[in-house]
Design an enzyme around this catalytic site. Structure first.
Site, PDB file in Angstrom:
ATOM      1  CG  ASP A 153      -0.490  -0.142   2.529  1.00 46.23           C
ATOM      2  OD1 ASP A 153       0.710  -0.463   2.656  1.00 46.23           O
ATOM      3  OD2 ASP A 153      -1.232   0.033   3.501  1.00 46.23           O
TER       4      ASP A 153
ATOM      5  CG  ASP B  77       8.639  -3.540  -0.969  1.00 44.65           C
ATOM      6  OD1 ASP B  77       9.283  -3.512   0.084  1.00 44.65           O
ATOM      7  OD2 ASP B  77       7.447  -3.185  -1.060  1.00 44.65           O
TER       8      ASP B  77
HETATM    9  C1  LIG Z   1       5.920  -2.546   5.669  1.00 39.07           C
HETATM   10  C2  LIG Z   1       6.196  -2.566   4.236  1.00 39.07           C
HETATM   11  C3  LIG Z   1       6.579  -1.419   3.537  1.00 39.07           C
HETATM   12  C4  LIG Z   1       6.652  -0.053   4.193  1.00 39.07           C
HETATM   13  O1  LIG Z   1       7.520  -0.042   5.245  1.00 39.07           O
HETATM   14  P1  LIG Z   1       7.304   0.840   6.567  1.00 39.07           P
HETATM   15  O2  LIG Z   1       8.490   0.485   7.378  1.00 39.07           O
HETATM   16  O3  LIG Z   1       6.013   0.462   7.175  1.00 39.07           O
HETATM   17  O4  LIG Z   1       7.316   2.263   6.142  1.00 39.07           O
HETATM   18  C5  LIG Z   1       6.849  -1.525   2.196  1.00 39.07           C
HETATM   19  N1  LIG Z   1       6.724  -2.708   1.556  1.00 39.07           N
HETATM   20  C6  LIG Z   1       6.361  -3.821   2.187  1.00 39.07           C
HETATM   21  C7  LIG Z   1       6.247  -5.100   1.433  1.00 39.07           C
HETATM   22  C8  LIG Z   1       6.060  -3.799   3.537  1.00 39.07           C
HETATM   23  O5  LIG Z   1       5.654  -4.909   4.154  1.00 39.07           O
END
Ligand SMILES: *Cc1c(COP(=O)(O)O)cnc(C)c1O
Length: 458
Positions: free
Chosen positions: A125, A215
């Site tokens: 998200d 990611d």
């Molecule tokens: C948690 C998460 C994010 C964002 O990271 P934050 O530390 O919450 O800002 C981005 N991508 C994935 C897959 C996540 O699980």
């Protein structure tokens, strides 16, 4: 007799679990406008809102906090983290950031321009938020089988390479900001991406001359799934697998609040020094100087240590094993859950649980509310609320996916807590036909609305 599997740690410090009555919870959730994010933690008995930043640090992590070097530039803590990042991911260049979305903000400031496309598997998200905020378009190329919540497939997080190639073929190279692949695929239910798939994506990235980033919030869980499910990897260590996964990418963003088991932190890894240098400028503007990037020295130390602990096979087996334990219990009770179970969470299929509630009434959010009232368990909606409105038409994006995610913090709850969770959900399941109506939105933000939305019962 074969000895049972045990957690590879024991508990040194505990904190209370809060209990409450159903009447209290009815009032609290109504005061919270039926938004789980508005509940106070003392109003929650078992908190499965997220596995992000909610893990228990080890004695090793707490002890290196004391060795934190708080120098503005060139702190030893920075070098500890740099060495850990290089050893675990293979990325020579890195920038610390205060959390994962900050890493996205800095990286996308370099790569993403208005009108660009960002293909990949399902974007998380905040990733989607950062792309759409720049008036660019995330393109979800996840394999079709991911939307079949019951069929078993070892790698439902995969990118469909034909869909990806189609996007790359039909658009000029300059319009593709980069490919982003999320490991594990959180939005698709914490499902892993195979090594073969990552290799295939690398091939397409090379063929079309585009950059490919991972990611990586749950890269260690992804590596565990590769080790246990993909041919040829059973005898490799988690760290060997992680290094190979990252070897196919040009860089990574990391929310260290997940697999690095810290309460706050993140970073970006880069292969080439040009992107690193461009991103450094944004890091200084948004996060802090390039040797701390929004983190204190002590936190960088704990993160460096956490990268090693989070990539330990025994730890990962107990963590993913606990998720499986909860999922199996719920399945035994006949509760419709997404299968195979993800690494970090169990996803309840609200459409099958509450078929009487139409998507317009947010069935997954309604189910979250019922589970909270039943036993003080806080989960989160992965459905129409989270999917937001289409940035152009402003219509709700109905994907047909209505899930309640019960995310399990690392090293925090015991299997007894999981038994409690399963029993609470079963009790809701037993009275599901009495739940006649869902929720409607009273007010919402233009983007990432699920965090602040206010709702009421219909
Ligand atoms: C948690 C998460 C994010 C964002 O990271 P934050 O530390 O919450 O800002 C981005 N991508 C994935 C897959 C996540 O699980």
């Amino acid at each position: 007799m074969e000895l049972p599997f045990i957690e590879p740690y024991k508990i040194k410090m505990v904190e209370p679990v809060y209990t409450s009555t159903r009447d209290q919870r009815e009032k609290w959730i109504s005061d919270a406008r039926f938004n789980m994010f508005n509940l106070k933690s003392e109003q929650v008995t078992i908190d499965l809102l997220t596995d992000s930043g909610t893990g228990a640090m080890s004695d090793r992590q707490w002890s290196v906090l004391m060795l934190g070097d708080e120098s503005y530039a060139g702190a030893s803590s920075y070098y500890n983290l740099k060495n850990a990042v290089a050893e675990i991911t293979g990325f020579k260049y890195f920038l610390p950031t205060h959390q994962g979305r900050a890493a996205e903000n800095v990286l996308f400031s370099v790569l993403v321009r208005e009108g660009d496309l960002v293909p990949g598997n399902s974007h998380f998200d905040t990733t989607k938020g950062h792309i759409e905020f720049r008036k660019a378009i995330p393109v979800d190329c996840t394999v079709d089988i991911a939307s079949d919540f019951t069929k078993w497939d070892p790698f439902k997080g995969n990118v469909d390479l034909d869909k990806l190639e189609d996007v790359l073929k039909k658009n000029p190279r300059e319009k593709i900001a980069c490919i982003i692949v999320t490991i594990t695929n959180n939005t698709a239910g914490g499902q892993p991406v195979s090594m073969a798939n990552l290799r295939g994506i690398r091939g397409l990235a090379d063929k079309y001359g585009v950059k490919f980033f991972l990611d990586s919030a749950r890269f260690a869980e992804n590596a565990w799934f590769i080790k246990t499910r993909e041919e040829g990897y059973a005898d490799k260590t988690i760290r060997e697998i992680a290094l190979e996964m990252f070897s196919y990418a040009d860089g990574m963003t990391m929310s260290a609040k997940k697999d690095a088991i810290v309460n706050m932190g993140g970073f970006i890894g880069f292969r080439d020094d040009e992107t690193f240098r461009n991103a450094s400028t944004y890091n200084i503007i948004y996060e802090g100087f390039i040797t701390y990037g929004g983190m204190s020295g002590r936190d960088m130390n704990a993160l460096a240590q956490g990268l090693y602990e989070g990539t330990d096979y025994e730890f990962l087996s107990s963590r993913i094993g606990q998720t499986d334990y909860l999922g199996s219990k719920m399945k035994e009770y006949g509760i419709p859950v997404l299968e195979p179970f993800g690494g970090h969470a169990i996803f309840i299929d609200a459409k099958r649980f509450l078929p009487q509630i139409p998507d317009e009434e947010f069935p997954a959010q309604a189910l979250c509310v019922e589970i909270y009232i039943e036993g003080g368990i806080r989960g989160t909606e992965i459905g129409t609320l989270m999917a937001d409105r289409d940035p152009v038409t402003r219509e709700n994006r109905f994907s047909g996916k209505e899930l309640v995610r019960l995310a399990i913090p690392r090293r925090v709850y015991t299997d007894n807590h999981m038994d409690y969770v399963a029993a609470v959900v079963k009790n809701v399941f037993d009275r599901k036909d009495s739940i006649k109506k869902g929720l409607r939105i009273v007010s919402e933000a233009p983007i990432l609305r699920h965090f602040t939305v206010e709702m009421e019962r219909i």
